[in-house]
Design an enzyme around this catalytic site. Structure first.
Site, PDB file in Angstrom:
ATOM      1  N   ARG A  90       0.819  -1.204   0.000  1.00 57.38           N
ATOM      2  CA  ARG A  90       0.000   0.000   0.000  1.00 57.38           C
ATOM      3  C   ARG A  90       0.859   1.263   0.000  1.00 57.38           C
ATOM      4  O   ARG A  90       0.496   2.262  -0.603  1.00 57.38           O
ATOM      5  CB  ARG A  90      -0.896  -0.022   1.248  1.00 57.38           C
ATOM      6  CG  ARG A  90      -1.563   1.289   1.577  1.00 57.38           C
ATOM      7  CD  ARG A  90      -2.619   1.107   2.645  1.00 57.38           C
ATOM      8  NE  ARG A  90      -3.587   0.099   2.223  1.00 57.38           N
ATOM      9  CZ  ARG A  90      -4.271  -0.678   3.071  1.00 57.38           C
ATOM     10  NH1 ARG A  90      -4.105  -0.555   4.361  1.00 57.38           N
ATOM     11  NH2 ARG A  90      -5.123  -1.568   2.614  1.00 57.38           N
ATOM     12  N   TYR A  91       1.984   1.206   0.688  1.00 57.89           N
ATOM     13  CA  TYR A  91       2.851   2.381   0.815  1.00 57.89           C
ATOM     14  C   TYR A  91       3.973   2.301  -0.215  1.00 57.89           C
ATOM     15  O   TYR A  91       4.308   1.214  -0.698  1.00 57.89           O
ATOM     16  CB  TYR A  91       3.455   2.431   2.222  1.00 57.89           C
ATOM     17  CG  TYR A  91       2.474   2.752   3.324  1.00 57.89           C
ATOM     18  CD1 TYR A  91       1.960   4.041   3.471  1.00 57.89           C
ATOM     19  CD2 TYR A  91       2.083   1.782   4.244  1.00 57.89           C
ATOM     20  CE1 TYR A  91       1.082   4.344   4.497  1.00 57.89           C
ATOM     21  CE2 TYR A  91       1.203   2.080   5.278  1.00 57.89           C
ATOM     22  CZ  TYR A  91       0.709   3.356   5.403  1.00 57.89           C
ATOM     23  OH  TYR A  91      -0.149   3.660   6.424  1.00 57.89           O
ATOM     24  N   ARG A  94       7.438   0.111   1.248  1.00 59.52           N
ATOM     25  CA  ARG A  94       7.402  -1.030   2.172  1.00 59.52           C
ATOM     26  C   ARG A  94       6.115  -1.823   1.971  1.00 59.52           C
ATOM     27  O   ARG A  94       5.123  -1.297   1.468  1.00 59.52           O
ATOM     28  CB  ARG A  94       7.489  -0.559   3.625  1.00 59.52           C
ATOM     29  CG  ARG A  94       6.418   0.437   4.026  1.00 59.52           C
ATOM     30  CD  ARG A  94       6.920   1.279   5.197  1.00 59.52           C
ATOM     31  NE  ARG A  94       5.894   2.146   5.788  1.00 59.52           N
ATOM     32  CZ  ARG A  94       5.486   3.285   5.244  1.00 59.52           C
ATOM     33  NH1 ARG A  94       5.951   3.680   4.086  1.00 59.52           N
ATOM     34  NH2 ARG A  94       4.578   4.034   5.855  1.00 59.52           N
ATOM     35  N   CYS A 103      -2.305 -18.099  14.792  1.00 59.33           N
ATOM     36  CA  CYS A 103      -1.827 -17.271  15.899  1.00 59.33           C
ATOM     37  C   CYS A 103      -1.770 -18.148  17.141  1.00 59.33           C
ATOM     38  O   CYS A 103      -2.391 -19.212  17.192  1.00 59.33           O
ATOM     39  CB  CYS A 103      -2.778 -16.110  16.146  1.00 59.33           C
ATOM     40  SG  CYS A 103      -2.898 -15.015  14.714  1.00 59.33           S
ATOM     41  N   CYS A 107      -7.442 -13.218  18.943  1.00 58.23           N
ATOM     42  CA  CYS A 107      -8.001 -12.003  19.525  1.00 58.23           C
ATOM     43  C   CYS A 107      -9.409 -11.814  18.974  1.00 58.23           C
ATOM     44  O   CYS A 107      -9.611 -11.884  17.758  1.00 58.23           O
ATOM     45  CB  CYS A 107      -7.153 -10.797  19.151  1.00 58.23           C
ATOM     46  SG  CYS A 107      -5.401 -11.044  19.465  1.00 58.23           S
ATOM     47  N   CYS A 110      -9.751  -9.028  16.186  1.00 64.96           N
ATOM     48  CA  CYS A 110      -8.751  -9.028  15.109  1.00 64.96           C
ATOM     49  C   CYS A 110      -9.279  -8.437  13.799  1.00 64.96           C
ATOM     50  O   CYS A 110     -10.382  -8.744  13.356  1.00 64.96           O
ATOM     51  CB  CYS A 110      -8.282 -10.455  14.843  1.00 64.96           C
ATOM     52  SG  CYS A 110      -7.067 -10.550  13.514  1.00 64.96           S
ATOM     53  N   ARG A 112      -8.066  -9.097  10.901  1.00 66.14           N
ATOM     54  CA  ARG A 112      -8.091 -10.153   9.891  1.00 66.14           C
ATOM     55  C   ARG A 112      -8.873 -11.359  10.412  1.00 66.14           C
ATOM     56  O   ARG A 112      -8.523 -12.518  10.165  1.00 66.14           O
ATOM     57  CB  ARG A 112      -6.662 -10.553   9.507  1.00 66.14           C
ATOM     58  CG  ARG A 112      -5.853  -9.366   9.038  1.00 66.14           C
ATOM     59  CD  ARG A 112      -4.647  -9.739   8.204  1.00 66.14           C
ATOM     60  NE  ARG A 112      -3.866  -8.538   7.937  1.00 66.14           N
ATOM     61  CZ  ARG A 112      -2.716  -8.228   8.532  1.00 66.14           C
ATOM     62  NH1 ARG A 112      -2.171  -9.069   9.400  1.00 66.14           N
ATOM     63  NH2 ARG A 112      -2.100  -7.099   8.248  1.00 66.14           N
ATOM     64  N   ASP A 270     -10.397  -0.995  14.439  1.00 67.58           N
ATOM     65  CA  ASP A 270     -10.876  -0.991  13.051  1.00 67.58           C
ATOM     66  C   ASP A 270     -12.362  -1.347  13.010  1.00 67.58           C
ATOM     67  O   ASP A 270     -12.904  -1.947  13.942  1.00 67.58           O
ATOM     68  CB  ASP A 270     -10.089  -2.022  12.230  1.00 67.58           C
ATOM     69  CG  ASP A 270      -8.656  -1.568  11.957  1.00 67.58           C
ATOM     70  OD1 ASP A 270      -8.437  -0.347  11.834  1.00 67.58           O
ATOM     71  OD2 ASP A 270      -7.777  -2.441  11.884  1.00 67.58           O
ATOM     72  N   ASP A 307      -6.376   3.570  11.217  1.00 63.15           N
ATOM     73  CA  ASP A 307      -6.084   2.966   9.922  1.00 63.15           C
ATOM     74  C   ASP A 307      -7.339   3.231   9.083  1.00 63.15           C
ATOM     75  O   ASP A 307      -8.415   2.689   9.373  1.00 63.15           O
ATOM     76  CB  ASP A 307      -5.805   1.463  10.082  1.00 63.15           C
ATOM     77  CG  ASP A 307      -4.687   0.996   9.155  1.00 63.15           C
ATOM     78  OD1 ASP A 307      -4.473   1.663   8.116  1.00 63.15           O
ATOM     79  OD2 ASP A 307      -4.040  -0.010   9.471  1.00 63.15           O
ATOM     80  N   LYS A 314      -2.467   4.582   7.675  1.00 62.22           N
ATOM     81  CA  LYS A 314      -2.567   5.052   9.055  1.00 62.22           C
ATOM     82  C   LYS A 314      -2.529   6.579   9.102  1.00 62.22           C
ATOM     83  O   LYS A 314      -1.637   7.190   8.534  1.00 62.22           O
ATOM     84  CB  LYS A 314      -1.419   4.486   9.872  1.00 62.22           C
ATOM     85  CG  LYS A 314      -1.453   2.975   9.936  1.00 62.22           C
ATOM     86  CD  LYS A 314      -0.207   2.426  10.599  1.00 62.22           C
ATOM     87  CE  LYS A 314      -0.177   0.920  10.568  1.00 62.22           C
ATOM     88  NZ  LYS A 314       0.023   0.364   9.209  1.00 62.22           N
TER      89      LYS A 314
HETATM   90  C1  LIG Z   1       0.888  -0.603   8.995  1.00 69.35           C
HETATM   91  C2  LIG Z   1       1.272  -0.954   7.641  1.00 69.35           C
HETATM   92  C3  LIG Z   1       2.586  -0.787   7.201  1.00 69.35           C
HETATM   93  C4  LIG Z   1       3.684  -0.249   8.074  1.00 69.35           C
HETATM   94  O1  LIG Z   1       3.436   1.079   8.428  1.00 69.35           O
HETATM   95  P1  LIG Z   1       4.511   1.889   9.273  1.00 69.35           P
HETATM   96  O2  LIG Z   1       3.808   3.174   9.587  1.00 69.35           O
HETATM   97  O3  LIG Z   1       5.721   2.054   8.402  1.00 69.35           O
HETATM   98  O4  LIG Z   1       4.828   1.098  10.497  1.00 69.35           O
HETATM   99  C5  LIG Z   1       2.873  -1.142   5.898  1.00 69.35           C
HETATM  100  N1  LIG Z   1       1.930  -1.615   5.064  1.00 69.35           N
HETATM  101  C6  LIG Z   1       0.651  -1.768   5.455  1.00 69.35           C
HETATM  102  C7  LIG Z   1      -0.352  -2.282   4.493  1.00 69.35           C
HETATM  103  C8  LIG Z   1       0.272  -1.449   6.757  1.00 69.35           C
HETATM  104  O5  LIG Z   1      -0.994  -1.620   7.152  1.00 69.35           O
HETATM  105  S1  SF4 Z   2      -4.677  -9.420  16.290  1.00 65.84           S
HETATM  106 FE1  SF4 Z   2      -5.266 -11.059  14.828  1.00 65.84          FE
HETATM  107  S2  SF4 Z   2      -3.379 -11.551  13.758  1.00 65.84           S
HETATM  108 FE2  SF4 Z   2      -2.772 -10.457  15.630  1.00 65.84          FE
HETATM  109  S3  SF4 Z   2      -2.433 -12.062  17.181  1.00 65.84           S
HETATM  110 FE3  SF4 Z   2      -4.547 -11.386  17.392  1.00 65.84          FE
HETATM  111  S4  SF4 Z   2      -5.714 -12.847  16.137  1.00 65.84           S
HETATM  112 FE4  SF4 Z   2      -3.573 -12.994  15.469  1.00 65.84          FE
END
Ligand SMILES: *Cc1c(COP(=O)(O)O)cnc(C)c1O
Ligand code: SF4
Length: 366
Positions: A90-91, A94, A103, A107, A110, A112, A270, A307, A314
């Site tokens: 996305r960025y 990175r 996991c 959680c 979560c 995801r 989220d 986010d 973010k």
């Molecule tokens: C959070 C995230 C990152 C890392 O973000 P930083 O602000 O650099 O820690 C990179 N890609 C995605 C898709 C993210 O959600």
């Molecule tokens: S937030 Fe989601 S991905 Fe992270 S440890 Fe918890 S269940 Fe696993």
């Protein structure tokens, strides 16, 4: 068998066990079990003091997870930003690399939630494809290993991925995002740490949400990682009934620093399907930052971020410290609520006393 594997083997995973242990109606737990995964390590289970406490709320399912509240399955639109399986790019420089679908515990909040625990959603079969994507995109200088939890892979599988990534010349730093030091500190073995430190610069972001999670065992695991030269950051999710209290957050951040972990982000929860009962107002997060900044070590103050739903990334939020700003001056409020003025530099870099001071201050002085 290694201790961490035994912990996983003895985890609480079934509706029946849960229903008996916490006296929850069997039909409720079974309905949730059909939708989402349940898992709690014996270690994390032992931190629960009573039903409904901050540890309990994070991992024991609640029937409210099934309420239809118009929240989303993939609120961050990660699927849209996924060029190949397992990569979220996305960025500009990175990306996330999802390398594990499991996991140590699940959680309830979560992001995801629909993916974790499902091998068809995050699959090891696509690891080489992900490595190839990163290899062929030389703008990527930072990879964040995520999942699921990357540290649930065996040492050999994890090392295979790390050494492949390290061979990519444009990759500057590696990061691992993990909740293992919180749920399963036993996994941080001397052997694992010896392997990890071969792949520096390697950073790790851990995930603690409550001060009671920083047990002596967790602190020991974090100490091992820090001793291996791995800079540690922490990501916390702001959750109702867990940590929506400035004093709890302050204690959490201070305890993290004592364990050599630098607080990095507090996330606004989220908009994930089935997590409405965890969400706080955004004002709560601002109140927490206000209670930290200035009142305790600056090192203890993370960034509060949302986010953005739909995949905007973010976005940081701050309490209002900047009251006004023009080309002459900036009016600021400090942590105690007192007002201060900062004069902008003059065009020639030279200012008279009158120009340097704000009109009100000049009035005061003469
Ligand atoms: C959070 C995230 C990152 C890392 O973000 P930083 O602000 O650099 O820690 C990179 N890609 C995605 C898709 C993210 O959600
Ligand atoms: S937030 Fe989601 S991905 Fe992270 S440890 Fe918890 S269940 Fe696993």
């Amino acid at each position: 068998m290694e201790r961490w594997k035994k912990q996983l083997q003895n985890s609480l995973v079934s509706a029946k066990q849960l229903s008996e242990k916490f006296d929850i109606p069997m039909s409720d737990v079974m309905a949730i079990e059909n939708e989402f995964n349940i898992k709690i390590t014996p270690y994390y289970l032992s931190l629960i003091k009573e039903k409904g406490d901050p540890i309990y709320n994070q991992v024991v399912p609640d029937i409210r997870e099934l309420e239809d509240n118009q929240l989303m399955q993939d609120p961050l639109a990660e699927d849209r930003d996924s060029p190949v399986n397992n990569i979220v790019h996305r960025y500009p420089d990175r990306c996330l690399f999802l390398i594990s679908h499991v996991c140590a515990s699940y959680c309830r909040f979560c992001t995801r939630k629909r993916k974790v625990g499902d091998p068809s959603k995050i699959s090891l079969r696509f690891i080489d494809e992900g490595i190839e994507y990163i290899n062929s995109h030389n703008e990527i200088r930072d990879v964040i290993l995520s999942g699921g939890d990357p540290l649930l892979l065996g040492d050999d599988k994890l090392e295979y991925i790390l050494q492949k990534l390290r061979q990519i010349p444009h990759l500057e730093i590696l990061r691992i995002g993990t909740r293992v030091p919180c749920f399963l500190p036993h996994r941080i073995t001397a052997k694992l740490v010896r392997m990890l430190k071969k792949y520096h610069p390697l950073f790790m972001n851990v995930h603690f949400n409550h001060p009671d999670e920083l047990t002596p065992l967790a602190q020991k695991a974090l100490g091992r990682l820090a001793n291996a030269g791995i800079p540690l950051g922490n990501q916390t999710v702001l959750l109702k009934g867990v940590n929506d209290d400035p004093q709890v957050m302050k204690k959490l951040m201070q305890k993290l620093l004592q364990a050599r972990v630098r607080p990095y982000y507090i996330y606004q929860a989220d908009m994930v399907f089935g997590t409405e009962h965890f969400r706080t107002s955004v004002e709560k997060g601002l109140e927490i930052i206000k209670a930290l900044r200035g009142w305790t070590s600056g090192l203890a103050v993370p960034h509060f971020v949302i986010d953005a739903p739909g995949g905007g990334g973010k976005i940081p939020l701050l309490p209002n410290y900047l009251l006004s700003m023009n080309e002459d001056e900036v009016v600021l409020r400090n942590y105690r609520g007192k007002i201060y003025r900062y004069t902008q530099p003059g065009e020639n870099g030279k200012l008279t006393v009158e120009e340097l001071l704000s009109p009100e201050l000049v009035d005061e002085l003469v």
